[in-house]
Design a protein around this motif. Structure first.
Motif, short mmCIF file in Angstrom:
data_model
loop_
_atom_site.label_atom_id
_atom_site.label_comp_id
_atom_site.label_asym_id
_atom_site.label_seq_id
_atom_site.Cartn_x
_atom_site.Cartn_y
_atom_site.Cartn_z
N GLY A 123 33.92 33.13 56.16
CA GLY A 123 33.25 34.31 55.99
C GLY A 123 34.30 34.57 55.41
O GLY A 123 35.27 35.25 53.78
N SER A 124 35.96 34.13 56.24
CA SER A 124 36.69 35.14 55.71
C SER A 124 37.80 34.79 55.19
O SER A 124 39.39 34.33 54.92
N LEU A 125 37.54 32.84 54.69
CA LEU A 125 38.58 32.06 54.45
C LEU A 125 38.79 31.66 53.13
O LEU A 125 38.12 32.56 52.11
N PRO A 126 40.44 31.91 52.56
CA PRO A 126 40.11 31.67 51.04
C PRO A 126 39.66 30.76 50.42
O PRO A 126 38.54 29.69 51.14
N ARG A 127 39.24 30.63 49.50
CA ARG A 127 38.32 29.85 48.38
C ARG A 127 38.82 28.87 47.27
O ARG A 127 39.20 30.16 46.09
N GLU A 128 38.08 28.49 46.61
CA GLU A 128 38.24 28.42 45.42
C GLU A 128 36.97 28.83 44.26
O GLU A 128 35.92 28.16 45.01
N TYR A 129 37.43 29.81 43.10
CA TYR A 129 36.04 30.20 42.69
C TYR A 129 35.83 28.93 41.16
O TYR A 129 37.01 29.52 40.13
N THR A 130 34.99 28.07 41.65
CA THR A 130 34.47 27.83 40.12
C THR A 130 33.35 28.56 39.36
O THR A 130 33.19 29.28 39.69
N ALA A 131 33.36 28.30 37.81
CA ALA A 131 32.11 28.92 37.00
C ALA A 131 32.62 27.46 36.30
O ALA A 131 33.05 27.02 35.93
N PRO A 132 31.03 27.77 34.69
CA PRO A 132 30.24 28.95 35.50
C PRO A 132 29.13 28.81 36.88
O PRO A 132 28.53 30.30 36.63
N ILE A 133 29.26 27.71 37.54
CA ILE A 133 28.79 27.89 38.78
C ILE A 133 29.10 28.14 39.78
O ILE A 133 30.61 27.07 40.42
N LEU A 134 28.88 29.11 41.02
CA LEU A 134 29.36 28.92 41.48
C LEU A 134 29.07 29.64 42.93
O LEU A 134 27.86 30.00 43.01
N ARG A 135 28.83 28.42 43.99
CA ARG A 135 28.18 28.23 44.78
C ARG A 135 28.42 28.41 46.40
O ARG A 135 29.88 28.79 46.32
#
Ligand code: SF4
Length: 417
Positions: A123-135
């Protein structure tokens, strides 16, 4: 430019883990390129066929001189030996150790083989924000102990992401253009049991996030769904919540269900679907069926077919039983391969017939469709997550009003109106 490539296999949860690994690597200055010298294989171990395919992939990449990091469920014993045989230099990152991905890549660069386990909660880690679908991988692990399941061995510990972290991910994702939030996990019904929260509580918080988006709830075991049914029905009524439930039942035979050690009855599954469809007649139901479980008799198989005929799920993921190392079921022997094949063909025929029957209910209807991907034509989801392929121009993330003009067992086809 430090370059890596990530290849992801398996379930939505595994793809969500790759989104986190990509975020960490990009923050550390790595770029993701298909011809990178270092490959991260985020693996799946759910079936023997998948395992064999991945072992061949490891051997091929090794032969091409790639340096390998093997993440995901195949890195865990009892499969690890096979991975190390395929590439003794492979660096292994277990499913709970994605926070170590940069160190793992650095080890691979140096040709130093290591195994990473444990680490910072996702939960506290960086992540990639994908769109239009976010997993959103909301939880790892489960509270079940199904005798056929090796995922339980690869991801043994229930670990739920704190609610505020999930909300932060969703807020940021929606700001960056996400239109469909896929809340996923090994068994979303187990969410929060380890942190004093619940799935409905988390989903209410997600639905409170401002913005025009839809939430798709991933796999939830029928036992959990029945336990939280009143709250689930309320959530299904929310306009941002797809009227869709993925409820793996695995068999229609109560005898086999018990022998699989599933923690719900076949009746629980039927109760959830019946009550939810009473309130939402168009609720789209997806389920999973295992054909050929070692103790499945011809009569048990008939029970599975009768269950599907009674319930009429919209989609059914059929799996031939796959004996997985280290599981109870792997000690039960196997049913004749030809008989399993015969049953699988019969089941597929039934599933296609039921899928087409459910889909033909929409012919002539007008529906709002959220375009989420470009296949041969723009493709999207209507409010019950049914897939609609539409004619004409449309962009990803757009809503389109369409008339349903045709269907097959898996998709609807619409014309813009
Ligand atoms: S609930 Fe059963 S099938 Fe699902 S992950 Fe847990 S042990 Fe495996």
């Amino acid at each position: 430019m430090k370059r890596v490539f990530i290849e992801t296999y398996g379930c939505t949860l595994n793809h969500a883990d790759s989104d986190i690994m990509r975020g960490i690597l990009e923050e550390a200055g790595y770029a993701v390129f298909p011809d990178a010298p270092i490959f991260i294989l985020n693996t799946c171990a759910v079936k023997e066929t998948t395992e064999n395919k991945l072992i061949s992939r490891i051997e091929k990449l090794k032969a091409e001189g790639k340096k390998l990091v093997v993440a995901g469920c195949l890195g865990m014993e009892p499969n690890q030996k096979r991975v190390k045989k395929a590439d003794p230099d492979a660096v292994i990152v277990l499913p709970d150790a994605v926070s170590h991905i940069v160190e793992a890549v650095e080890c691979a660069e140096r040709g130093e083989s290591r195994i990473f386990s444990g680490g910072t909660l996702k939960g506290s880690l960086p992540r990639e924000y994908t769109a239009p679908i976010l997993r959103i991988g909301a939880q790892d692990g489960c509270v079940g102990n199904c005798y056929f399941c090796q995922t339980k061995i690869a991801r043994p510990k229930l670990a739920s992401i704190p609610l505020r972290e999930i909300k932060r991910w969703v807020e940021e994702g929606v700001k960056r253009g996400a239109k469909e939030i896929q809340i996923t996990g090994q068994d979303t019904g187990a969410y929060g049991i380890d942190i004093g929260s619940t799935l409905p509580e988390m989903l209410r918080e997600v639905l409170d996030v401002e913005g025009d988006f839809r939430v798709r709830l991933g796999m939830i075991n029928p036992g959990h769904a029945k336990r939280m049914l009143p709250e689930l029905l309320k959530l299904l009524g929310h306009e941002k919540f797809y009227k869709f439930l993925h409820l793996p039942v695995q068999t229609g035979s109560e005898k086999v269900r018990e022998e699989m050690n599933r923690m719900h009855s076949v009746g629980d599954f039927e109760d959830v679907v019946r009550n939810a469809r009473k309130k939402f007649p168009d609720l789209s139901v997806s389920t999973d069926i295992i054909v050929g479980y070692p103790t499945e008799s011809a009569d048990d198989f008939e029970e599975s077919k009768k269950l599907l005929e009674r319930v009429e799920p919209d989609t059914v993921n059929i799996s031939k039983f796959s004996s997985r190392r280290g599981t109870e079921a792997s000690r039960l022997g196997k049913i004749d391969t030809l008989e399993v094949k015969r049953r699988t063909v019969e089941m597929s025929g039934l599933v296609k017939k039921l899928g087409k029957k459910r889909n033909s209910r929409y012919l002539g209807r007008i529906a709002d469709v959220l375009i989420t991907e470009m296949q041969k034509t723009p493709t999207g989801r209507m409010e019950n997550y049914k897939q609609v392929c539409i004619g004409g121009d449309a962009g990803v993330g757009e809503w389109k009003k369409v008339k349903i003009v045709d269907c097959n067992h898996g998709s609807l086809f619409g014309e813009q109106v």
